[in-house]
Scaffold this motif. Structure first.
Motif, mmCIF file in Angstrom:
data_model
loop_
_atom_site.group_PDB
_atom_site.id
_atom_site.type_symbol
_atom_site.label_atom_id
_atom_site.label_comp_id
_atom_site.label_asym_id
_atom_site.label_seq_id
_atom_site.Cartn_x
_atom_site.Cartn_y
_atom_site.Cartn_z
ATOM 1 N N GLU A 1 0.839 -1.197 0.000
ATOM 2 C CA GLU A 1 0.000 0.000 0.000
ATOM 3 C C GLU A 1 0.877 1.251 0.000
ATOM 4 O OE1 GLU A 1 -2.922 0.084 3.035
ATOM 5 O OE2 GLU A 1 -3.765 -1.883 2.547
ATOM 6 N N GLU B 1 -3.268 3.171 -6.421
ATOM 7 C CA GLU B 1 -4.196 2.041 -6.360
ATOM 8 C C GLU B 1 -3.471 0.804 -6.873
ATOM 9 O OE1 GLU B 1 -7.219 1.733 -5.319
ATOM 10 O OE2 GLU B 1 -8.055 3.753 -5.162
ATOM 11 N N GLU C 1 -3.849 -3.581 -7.729
ATOM 12 C CA GLU C 1 -4.689 -4.763 -7.895
ATOM 13 C C GLU C 1 -3.784 -5.953 -8.220
ATOM 14 O OE1 GLU C 1 -8.456 -6.128 -10.703
ATOM 15 O OE2 GLU C 1 -8.092 -4.008 -10.282
ATOM 16 N N VAL D 1 -0.434 -1.424 -10.729
ATOM 17 C CA VAL D 1 -0.538 -0.231 -9.888
ATOM 18 C C VAL D 1 -0.667 1.010 -10.764
ATOM 19 C CG1 VAL D 1 0.506 1.026 -7.967
ATOM 20 C CG2 VAL D 1 0.956 -1.411 -8.231
ATOM 21 N N ARG E 1 -2.017 5.549 -10.441
ATOM 22 C CA ARG E 1 -2.319 6.661 -9.535
ATOM 23 C C ARG E 1 -3.823 6.748 -9.268
ATOM 24 N NH1 ARG E 1 1.656 8.492 -12.757
ATOM 25 N NH2 ARG E 1 0.173 9.299 -14.288
ATOM 26 N N LYS E 2 -4.178 7.098 -8.046
ATOM 27 C CA LYS E 2 -5.588 7.181 -7.678
ATOM 28 C C LYS E 2 -6.334 8.249 -8.470
ATOM 29 C CE LYS E 2 -5.576 5.339 -2.969
ATOM 30 N NZ LYS E 2 -5.831 5.608 -1.539
ATOM 31 N N CYS F 1 -5.709 -1.406 -17.913
ATOM 32 C CA CYS F 1 -6.029 -2.135 -16.685
ATOM 33 C C CYS F 1 -7.158 -3.132 -16.921
ATOM 34 C CB CYS F 1 -6.405 -1.152 -15.582
ATOM 35 S SG CYS F 1 -5.050 -0.082 -15.033
#
Length: 302
Positions: free
Chosen positions: A155, A160, A162, A275, A277-278, A289
């Protein structure tokens, strides 16, 4: 005055210029003839010169009209192309995508995913960048890349993640080691062995996961040599510098001078995470993705 020209003026003009008949042009445009004639006159007022010679028997282009026809067609084509390009960008089918990855990712389904992405999105400029998980994490935070495949990225604020694939760990021993013929072994038997591992600076969580396999048996690995890549780790293990613990995928590049043996009595696994960016909202990243999730789902169904 040029600013008053609208695209409909150009479409109307091209239709009349190609038909050389106001009635046929109006039918083609699904307009009544009087409004069409009115718009052509307005266009001629904006241009400042007649574009058509009109007689009771024929309609012809003037010299100005012939030049303007070429330019009007070019403008309309350009608008159509610009719209198509904007829509492609909106769908994530056009643009540049910068993807970071860790070297061990090349031993997972990642290459297949990248190949599939190129086939599905041939107009995207796919730019690949290899590095450690820690480097790729920072590159994401600095907006130097758009998406990354990390080994146990963990984290991170602003990102973000997954998990796309997960695999067990294996013990890596020199081929001449006394335990080299074992089918499985516990990490406990490695207590007194020297270890060859990558630096924790390359990826803190990945390193701690590896260490946790030893800590579960009351010891920390005694690292006598660090190496930047798994290929180097394998070669050093094969040369007898020590043993290692690695994700199972590295068995694909193991040479005859070392062996990979399943670790027993552990549920710890090594994850490859996708991974981004949010605050990332671009369709090109979303499409990438989505493909990763789709291919993962296919593997699970298979």
């Amino acid at each position: 005055m040029d600013s008053e020209i609208e695209l409909r003026h150009l479409r109307y003009f091209v239709a009349v210029a190609e038909e050389l008949h106001f009635g046929r042009a109006a039918s083609r445009l699904h307009l009544a003839q009087p409004p069409l004639s009115q718009q052509i006159r307005k266009l001629e007022e904006i241009v400042g010169y007649p574009l058509f010679l009109r007689t009771t028997r024929a309609v012809k282009l003037t010299a100005a009209g012939e030049i303007f026809l070429e330019r009007a067609r070019r403008t309309l084509r350009s608008v159509i192309e610009d719209l198509a390009e904007a829509r492609s960008v909106g769908r994530g089918e056009l643009g540049a995508l910068r993807v970071g990855f860790i070297s061990s990712g090349m031993l997972t389904p990642l290459p297949s995913m990248l190949g599939e992405y190129r086939r599905k999105h041939p107009r995207v400029d796919l730019q690949l960048r290899e590095g450690f998980s820690s480097e790729m994490t920072q590159a994401l935070l600095d907006s130097l890349i758009d998406v990354a495949f990390l080994r146990d990225g963990g984290e991170v604020e602003g990102l973000e993640a997954e998990t796309l694939s997960s695999e067990p760990f294996v013990a890596v021993l020199p081929a001449h080691h006394a335990l080299a013929k074992s089918r499985t072994l516990s990490a406990a038997v490695l207590r007194d062995e020297p270890f060859v591992l990558f630096s924790p600076r390359a990826g803190r969580l990945a390193y701690e996961k590896t260490a946790s396999l030893c800590e579960a048996h009351g010891f920390r690995p005694r690292v006598v040599q660090e190496a930047p890549q798994w290929f180097t780790v394998l070669r050093l293990v094969g040369a007898g510098l020590g043993v290692s613990i690695a994700p199972a995928c590295i068995e694909r590049i193991a040479a005859p001078d070392c062996v990979c043996i399943e670790l027993s009595g552990t549920s710890v696994r090594s994850d490859v995470d996708l991974v981004w960016r949010k605050d990332e909202e671009r369709a090109i990243v979303k499409a990438f993705c989505d493909l990763g999730r789709e291919m993962l789902a296919q593997r699970h169904r298979g």
